[in-house]
Design a protein around this motif. Structure first.
Motif, PDB file in Angstrom:
ATOM      1  N   LYS A   1       7.244   1.868  -3.677  1.00 60.39           N
ATOM      2  CA  LYS A   1       8.036   2.023  -2.941  1.00 60.39           C
ATOM      3  C   LYS A   1       9.004   0.993  -2.316  1.00 60.39           C
TER       4      LYS A   1
ATOM      5  N   THR B   1      -4.334  15.892   6.424  1.00 61.15           N
ATOM      6  CA  THR B   1      -4.626  16.558   7.250  1.00 61.15           C
ATOM      7  C   THR B   1      -4.398  17.703   7.364  1.00 61.15           C
TER       8      THR B   1
ATOM      9  N   TRP C   1      -4.181  10.352   2.581  1.00 60.67           N
ATOM     10  CA  TRP C   1      -4.476  11.498   3.989  1.00 60.67           C
ATOM     11  C   TRP C   1      -4.500  12.583   3.701  1.00 60.67           C
TER      12      TRP C   1
ATOM     13  N   ARG D   1       0.952  -1.215  -0.062  1.00 57.14           N
ATOM     14  CA  ARG D   1       0.262   0.032  -0.256  1.00 57.14           C
ATOM     15  C   ARG D   1       0.715   1.693  -0.096  1.00 57.14           C
ATOM     16  N   GLN D   2       0.709   2.436  -0.739  1.00 52.97           N
ATOM     17  CA  GLN D   2       1.168   3.749  -0.793  1.00 52.97           C
ATOM     18  C   GLN D   2       0.123   4.636  -0.988  1.00 52.97           C
ATOM     19  N   SER D   3       0.749   5.680  -0.717  1.00 53.76           N
ATOM     20  CA  SER D   3      -0.154   7.040  -1.171  1.00 53.76           C
ATOM     21  C   SER D   3       0.928   7.558  -2.387  1.00 53.76           C
TER      22      SER D   3
HETATM   23  C1  FMN Z   1      -3.251  11.945  10.192  1.00 53.90           C
HETATM   24  C2  FMN Z   1      -2.318  12.004   9.195  1.00 53.90           C
HETATM   25  C3  FMN Z   1      -2.261  12.983   8.632  1.00 53.90           C
HETATM   26  C4  FMN Z   1      -1.672  13.576   7.624  1.00 53.90           C
HETATM   27  N1  FMN Z   1      -1.296  14.201   6.622  1.00 53.90           N
HETATM   28  C5  FMN Z   1      -1.031  15.100   5.820  1.00 53.90           C
HETATM   29  C6  FMN Z   1      -0.712  16.079   5.484  1.00 53.90           C
HETATM   30  O1  FMN Z   1      -2.009  16.911   5.750  1.00 53.90           O
HETATM   31  N2  FMN Z   1      -0.229  16.066   3.917  1.00 53.90           N
HETATM   32  C7  FMN Z   1       0.451  15.401   3.425  1.00 53.90           C
HETATM   33  O2  FMN Z   1       0.979  15.936   2.749  1.00 53.90           O
HETATM   34  N3  FMN Z   1       0.492  13.711   4.470  1.00 53.90           N
HETATM   35  C8  FMN Z   1      -0.547  13.636   5.259  1.00 53.90           C
HETATM   36  N4  FMN Z   1      -0.390  12.642   6.036  1.00 53.90           N
HETATM   37  C9  FMN Z   1       0.740  11.821   4.915  1.00 53.90           C
HETATM   38  C10 FMN Z   1       0.488  11.121   3.772  1.00 53.90           C
HETATM   39  O3  FMN Z   1      -1.025  10.588   4.452  1.00 53.90           O
HETATM   40  C11 FMN Z   1       1.222  10.088   3.963  1.00 53.90           C
HETATM   41  O4  FMN Z   1       1.164   9.095   4.785  1.00 53.90           O
HETATM   42  C12 FMN Z   1       2.580   9.889   3.011  1.00 53.90           C
HETATM   43  O5  FMN Z   1       2.724  11.002   1.973  1.00 53.90           O
HETATM   44  C13 FMN Z   1       3.898   9.182   3.017  1.00 53.90           C
HETATM   45  O6  FMN Z   1       3.214   8.106   1.660  1.00 53.90           O
HETATM   46  P1  FMN Z   1       2.770   6.623   1.875  1.00 53.90           P
HETATM   47  O7  FMN Z   1       1.503   6.622   2.528  1.00 53.90           O
HETATM   48  O8  FMN Z   1       2.821   6.267   1.016  1.00 53.90           O
HETATM   49  O9  FMN Z   1       3.832   6.293   3.248  1.00 53.90           O
HETATM   50  C14 FMN Z   1      -0.930  12.507   7.154  1.00 53.90           C
HETATM   51  C15 FMN Z   1      -0.565  10.766   7.330  1.00 53.90           C
HETATM   52  C16 FMN Z   1      -1.933  11.002   8.626  1.00 53.90           C
HETATM   53  C17 FMN Z   1      -1.991   9.494   9.317  1.00 53.90           C
END
Ligand code: FMN
Length: 182
Positions: free
Chosen positions: A170, A133, A131, A10-12
């Motif tokens: 990744k 915030t 995700w 999983r990745q964002s």
């Molecule tokens: C509670 C929470 C809030 C987040 N808020 C942001 C945000 O406002 N902006 C952002 O770029 N990433 C935010 N992230 C991180 C991304 O969702 C993401 O996990 C990160 O870019 C890493 O990528 P990956 O999920 O592929 O490892 C947040 C993650 C969590 C758990």
């Protein structure tokens, strides 16, 4: 996709374009959301879906909040366009209550689990999501504009859509680095 492949890959996806999840996909994503562990079966969730004009409405809410925060013109304009980074944004709200056995923190964690489950479901469907915030998740003016109460907390804005590009996967990391035996 099998469950472990999902969990381990999983990745964002921050670059999202049309199409948004269709009705069937959205139902799957929301059904996954409410499947999460939930102490006391309180269902402390609300999912506010913005798509089409809804993205403009969410952008207006962010814009007003930025203005109230005293942000500069550049940030106010940016705030208005933030929701347009995806064809769908789901605001995930922890709808908390005072409870003798389930602290508010646990209710917020359950809502956070829902956010994670939704992103995983989207990923498993071949969609993309991220995700986010930021300050607006904690801004009372945003809460009020969305009709939230004092006890409610936004745990995330889940941006959903179709990945704009095929991002490289990744590399995995070693979870044992963060573990110890007692
Ligand atoms: C509670 C929470 C809030 C987040 N808020 C942001 C945000 O406002 N902006 C952002 O770029 N990433 C935010 N992230 C991180 C991304 O969702 C993401 O996990 C990160 O870019 C890493 O990528 P990956 O999920 O592929 O490892 C947040 C993650 C969590 C758990």
């Amino acid at each position: 996709m099998d469950a472990l492949t999902l969990l381990l890959t999983r990745q964002s996806c921050p670059r999202l374009v049309d199409p948004a999840p269709n009705d069937t996909e959205l139902k799957t994503i929301l059904d996954a959301a409410i499947r999460v562990p939930d102490h006391g079966a309180l269902s402390p969730f609300e999912f506010i879906i913005a798509t089409g004009d809804g993205l403009d409405r969410l952008g207006s809410i962010f814009e007003s909040a930025a203005r109230e925060q005293g942000a500069d013109d550049a940030f106010i304009a940016k705030a208005a366009s933030m929701p347009k980074r995806a064809p769908m944004v789901v605001t995930i709200v922890a709808k908390c209550q005072e409870h003798p056995k389930v602290p508010v923190l646990e209710q917020q964690i359950a809502a956070g689990c829902a956010a994670m489950a939704m992103q995983q479901a989207a990923f498993a469907l071949g969609l993309g999501g991220i995700w986010r915030t930021g300050d607006f998740a904690f801004d009372r003016a945003v809460h009020q504009a969305l009709g939230l109460t004092e006890m409610d907390q936004i745990v995330g804005f889940l941006y959903l859509g179709t990945p704009a590009v095929d991002a490289p996967v990744k590399p995995g990391r070693d979870g044992m680095q963060y573990a110890r035996y007692l």
